[in-house]
Design a protein around this motif. Sequence first.
Motif, short mmCIF file in Angstrom:
data_model
loop_
_atom_site.label_atom_id
_atom_site.label_comp_id
_atom_site.label_asym_id
_atom_site.label_seq_id
_atom_site.Cartn_x
_atom_site.Cartn_y
_atom_site.Cartn_z
N GLY A 141 0.35 -1.19 0.32
CA GLY A 141 -0.21 0.05 0.35
C GLY A 141 0.44 1.54 -0.02
N LYS A 142 0.25 2.07 -0.26
CA LYS A 142 0.98 3.47 -0.04
C LYS A 142 1.80 3.92 1.00
CE LYS A 142 0.22 8.70 0.01
NZ LYS A 142 -0.96 9.36 -0.17
N THR A 143 1.45 3.42 2.58
CA THR A 143 2.38 3.57 3.41
C THR A 143 3.87 2.74 3.39
OG1 THR A 143 0.23 3.79 4.70
CG2 THR A 143 2.56 2.69 5.56
N HIS A 145 5.15 1.70 0.71
CA HIS A 145 5.43 2.64 -1.19
C HIS A 145 6.19 3.77 -0.37
CE1 HIS A 145 4.90 0.95 -4.63
NE2 HIS A 145 3.68 0.61 -4.24
N GLU A 146 5.92 4.49 0.48
CA GLU A 146 6.28 5.34 1.49
C GLU A 146 7.53 5.68 2.36
OE1 GLU A 146 6.21 8.89 0.65
OE2 GLU A 146 4.55 7.75 -0.62
N GLN A 186 5.96 3.45 -10.96
CA GLN A 186 7.38 3.02 -9.58
C GLN A 186 8.30 2.11 -9.00
OE1 GLN A 186 7.03 4.51 -5.92
NE2 GLN A 186 5.93 6.09 -7.37
#
Length: 322
Positions: A141-143, A145-146, A186
């Motif tokens: 998820g986004k978390t 990826h960050e 990405q």
Amino acid sequence: MNSAQPMAKLAVDELQKTSSDILSRILAVQKKAMQRQQGNGSSVQQAMAQLPPWPEVVRGVPNALLRTALFTISKNRQVFKGRELLASTADIELRFKGERFNQTDLGVWEMLLHLGRLQPLGGKVEFSAYSLLKALGRDTGKTQHEQLKDEIARLQGGVVEISWKRERKTFSGQLVGAAYRNEVTQQYVVILNEKLLHLYDDGFTHIDWVQRQALKSNLAKWLHGFYASHALAYPYKVETLRKLCGSDTKQLRNFRKMLKVALDDLFAVNCIKGWQITPSDLVYIVGTRSDSQVKHVNKMRVAANHQHNADSFNTHKRGTIR
């Protein structure tokens, strides 16, 4: 401890199958990148240094970094503005400047080294964020990826200075050089510093990736790398291990409890055959040696026997001189 082994074995087997599938996809992307580079016929690339080869199921990590507090077990990240002296074994001195690394950073770095081992250092290591996160056993998820962005940036920004006292030599530099990212796909391109090869000169360890991924705590993962880097499992004080792993647990008795749980974790996934903490607070483990470590120990024993025989011969000669 024995009752945990069947469940741990199932978890390890399942993780090995999943990791193999994911890594196959990552390596397929990398193979295409290598073919493009070979097509360019760059003599400069061919002349560049390359990491020592290691099998698919392990990760090659320099011993000096596994025996220090560089990749701490703490989730708290200190920022050192100067060249801070960190805990290490007596034969080396480690200083660090930047945002502190921990075991999640080590996992990412190990994967980058693994993908980059098949080509000269300084070349492009290409991968997708999704594939790397899956190979690390994380969500996508986004978390996450960050988090990956932060880890790569941290590995770029931290300056590692490690000195080998006996050889009187020092490596100073970043563990990751330049990094590029396509914000739409990405897709990443990372450049590994060609000077990293100097970290391998003093020896490196094959880290069993499936075992590491199966371990539950950061302390267990740090102990896994630490003990794997030793051909002989020397006893260490509990306090010494607390310093070397960079723990911020203030009470030694609390760290000792954590240590016992972590050692049980190592036993459950067959990293070690047994362990004991003596009344004098010395930690003894019964390790499982790799083939290369067995050869190294045997070589050491042969050399010691030769030296003993030579000393005995010289002593005998001195005793019979008239």
